[in-house]
Motif scaffolding. Sequence first.
Motif, short mmCIF file in Angstrom:
data_model
loop_
_atom_site.label_atom_id
_atom_site.label_comp_id
_atom_site.label_asym_id
_atom_site.label_seq_id
_atom_site.Cartn_x
_atom_site.Cartn_y
_atom_site.Cartn_z
N LYS A 1 0.83 -1.21 0.00
CA LYS A 1 0.00 0.00 0.00
C LYS A 1 0.86 1.25 0.00
N GLU A 2 1.98 1.19 0.73
CA GLU A 2 2.90 2.34 0.76
C GLU A 2 3.50 2.58 -0.62
N VAL A 3 3.84 1.51 -1.32
CA VAL A 3 4.42 1.65 -2.65
C VAL A 3 3.38 2.18 -3.63
N TRP A 4 2.19 1.61 -3.63
CA TRP A 4 1.13 2.08 -4.53
C TRP A 4 0.81 3.56 -4.29
N ALA A 5 0.86 3.97 -3.04
CA ALA A 5 0.53 5.36 -2.70
C ALA A 5 1.69 6.31 -2.97
N GLY A 6 2.85 5.78 -3.37
CA GLY A 6 4.00 6.63 -3.64
C GLY A 6 4.69 7.12 -2.39
N ARG A 7 4.40 6.49 -1.24
CA ARG A 7 5.01 6.92 0.02
C ARG A 7 6.31 6.13 0.26
N PHE A 8 7.27 6.30 -0.61
CA PHE A 8 8.53 5.59 -0.50
C PHE A 8 9.58 6.33 -1.35
N GLN A 9 10.82 6.00 -1.14
CA GLN A 9 11.91 6.49 -1.99
C GLN A 9 12.49 5.34 -2.81
N LEU A 10 13.01 4.34 -2.10
CA LEU A 10 13.42 3.08 -2.72
C LEU A 10 12.63 1.97 -2.05
N ALA A 11 12.23 0.96 -2.80
CA ALA A 11 11.44 -0.13 -2.22
C ALA A 11 11.72 -1.43 -2.96
N ILE A 12 11.59 -2.52 -2.24
CA ILE A 12 11.72 -3.85 -2.84
C ILE A 12 10.33 -4.48 -2.94
N ARG A 13 9.93 -4.72 -4.17
CA ARG A 13 8.70 -5.49 -4.47
C ARG A 13 9.05 -6.51 -5.55
N HIS A 14 8.07 -7.25 -6.03
CA HIS A 14 8.38 -8.36 -6.93
C HIS A 14 8.52 -7.92 -8.39
N TRP A 15 9.25 -8.69 -9.16
CA TRP A 15 9.22 -8.63 -10.61
C TRP A 15 8.73 -9.99 -11.10
N GLY A 16 8.23 -10.06 -12.32
CA GLY A 16 7.86 -11.33 -12.94
C GLY A 16 6.51 -11.85 -12.51
N SER A 17 6.24 -13.09 -12.91
CA SER A 17 4.97 -13.75 -12.61
C SER A 17 5.22 -15.22 -12.37
N SER A 18 4.79 -15.71 -11.22
CA SER A 18 5.00 -17.12 -10.87
C SER A 18 3.84 -17.99 -11.31
N THR A 19 2.81 -17.39 -11.90
CA THR A 19 1.62 -18.18 -12.23
C THR A 19 1.26 -18.16 -13.72
N ASN A 20 1.95 -17.36 -14.53
CA ASN A 20 1.61 -17.33 -15.95
C ASN A 20 2.88 -17.17 -16.79
N PRO A 21 3.09 -18.04 -17.75
CA PRO A 21 4.36 -18.04 -18.49
C PRO A 21 4.49 -16.96 -19.55
N HIS A 22 3.41 -16.32 -19.95
CA HIS A 22 3.50 -15.37 -21.06
C HIS A 22 4.24 -14.10 -20.64
N PRO A 23 5.14 -13.57 -21.48
CA PRO A 23 5.90 -12.35 -21.13
C PRO A 23 5.02 -11.17 -20.75
N TYR A 24 3.81 -11.11 -21.27
CA TYR A 24 2.91 -10.00 -20.95
C TYR A 24 2.84 -9.79 -19.44
N PHE A 25 2.70 -10.86 -18.68
CA PHE A 25 2.51 -10.76 -17.23
C PHE A 25 3.80 -10.31 -16.53
N HIS A 26 4.94 -10.60 -17.12
CA HIS A 26 6.20 -10.19 -16.52
C HIS A 26 6.42 -8.69 -16.70
N TYR A 27 6.09 -8.17 -17.88
CA TYR A 27 6.24 -6.73 -18.09
C TYR A 27 5.11 -5.94 -17.42
N ARG A 28 3.97 -6.56 -17.32
CA ARG A 28 2.86 -5.90 -16.64
C ARG A 28 3.19 -5.64 -15.17
#
Length: 653
Positions: A441-468
């Motif tokens: 919620k802090e990241v979505w609200a822009g209340r951060f400077q640097l943050a660690i969240r996920h990249w990629g998709s563990s449930t769908n193989p299509h590249p669309y989900f990784h870039y999304r």
Amino acid sequence: MQSKSRILVSLLLAALIGVSFLAPVAHTQTAERKPLFVGAWPYQLPPQGHFNTFITGALTWYIYHIMIQEPMALYFWANDSYYPWLATSWQLTPDQKYFVVHLRKGVTWHNGDKFTAKDVACTFWILYLLNGPVWSMGFIKNVEIVDDYTVKFEVGKPSPIMYRYILREPIRPYSTYHKYCDLAKQFHDQGVSRKSDQFKKAVAEFRNFRPKEYIGTGVLMWVGEITEAEVWLKKYPNHWRNTLKFNWVKLINGETPQVTPHVLAKEVDYATHGFPPATEKQFIAEGIRIIRAPIYSGPCLYFNEKIWPLNDVRFRQAIAYAINRTENGYVSLLQSGKPLKYMSGMPDELAEIWLTKDTLSKLNRYEYNPQKAAQLLEEIGLKKGSDGYWHYPNGSIVQFELSFPAEYADWSAAGENLAEQLNKFGIKITPRAITFTQHPKEVWAGRFQLAIRHWGSSTNPHPYFHYRAVFIYWNTGPNGPGISFPLVQNTKCCGKVNITELLVKSAEGFDTAKQKEYVNKLALIYNELLPGIQLWHRYGNNPALDGVRVTGWPPDSDPIYKNSIYGDNFVVYMLMTGYALRPTPQNMPTTQQPSKPSQPSQPSKPSTPSQPSQPSKPAQPAQPNYGLYIGAIIVIIIVAAAAWYLAKRGKQQ
């Protein structure tokens, strides 16, 4: 008095003889719990845990869900193929307006009902009611029942993503959900608006719907045996394929701290929990194998691009050079924190499939190079002072706060190590752990400077989900400003680009070659602009116990391990199909011997599916134990006789 005592002793002996008839029952029940497979997954007891498997909090046990409520096909990541399961085949009509699925005959639900097209259609009408992605993203416009074993989906937006949303969806029974799926179809056909009170009321009512039974067509069936510590699932004896080699599956309840002692005690055969390095070392010391399969995702360093110099691409590139990602991955998750070869926005496994050799050769790998990082910082006007820190032109120290979810042991370790590395490099970083429910919620609200969240998709193989994940999910959108990365950019690689348009086109149509053009552009754009820095690829560190209850684990080179741990779990697939895994001799009932392992080949192409062999005879239900009835009758007669005798003696005295 002595006579009375002799009579009572005789009655007691007779009762013991009667009870002896019951002894084989206990033995039989113990034998029925073999062969046994033990896994682990956290769950909530009823009524918090419930049987509406479309709704959060349901007792699905996530990766094990499809062993109870099966999909129409299984997916294998190694060769990008679907393997027929409840469906036998499928095809697009020549005009690509319909996706037609042919269902398997002879399949029954756990309550004995026949599985038909009505169940499949019902499942997707419930998803319509809930505005599931297959509808909300426009992949389908309608569902039609052609006959009892044929379903036709009207294609809305042609895309291979549609295949997965249809073929991998667990199918639920019409008998359970008929009221709501019939209502959803009525809303669809009559054009009832989702914003109407009528529609909203139906959705709210469905979210509170709690079925009394939990049935599927799967290899496992719910038998009502659940406690706070464990749940038992039994093999469905009349399964259409009947290849499950275990009669029972037990799941230990709990997150990592609760499950760890059970793994160390060798009471668990397989677990997917994220175990910290120290725990993993304990497993290895105990002789427990660790399987490292890809998750196709991992931690990513994001920048708030409303802040200078975080919004300068040279600063982000400098940070990429300044981080030793190999070290960061190892201290976080040992060998399961693997650095990526390509900074493409995707896992290397998919990059090597979707990207051309030319594109791969152009990707900057951002190998650890503090000198190159320093050069880039100097280009944007920063200078390193005698205190060892980088300074802005006005003389103040370059410093930022780095946040990460506190409860994620691997990401927390990554954050602490990242702060340590950047401080050593000269950028002052203050690490801040935030509880895992609040951090996004802090990241979505822009209340951060640097943050660690996920990249990629563990449930769908299509590249669309990784870039999304990077360009949309953590970026400006309905959840807030996020990282505020502009989606219209001027690039060196590709000129002026509209990333949103490229992302949409990467998933449009059924022409994979055309999609690859857009995927290759997205990879080059990501690599140049670095909206996020992929710290490392998280592989599982799954304990797999061999030789106690289960054996036959394939070698690490087996392509089955390419399957995503959370998307298409390889152990679940092996159990369902009968591939490789088998009970040990000590895990077999005394009257049975383990069969020799069969090693079926992996499916090759979805267009020419092989048909799994049918069992020669369905397993027969266990015969009633007449010893139980005889013993119980004897005990009842003896107790009644004793009571009558004592009462009579009392009156005589």
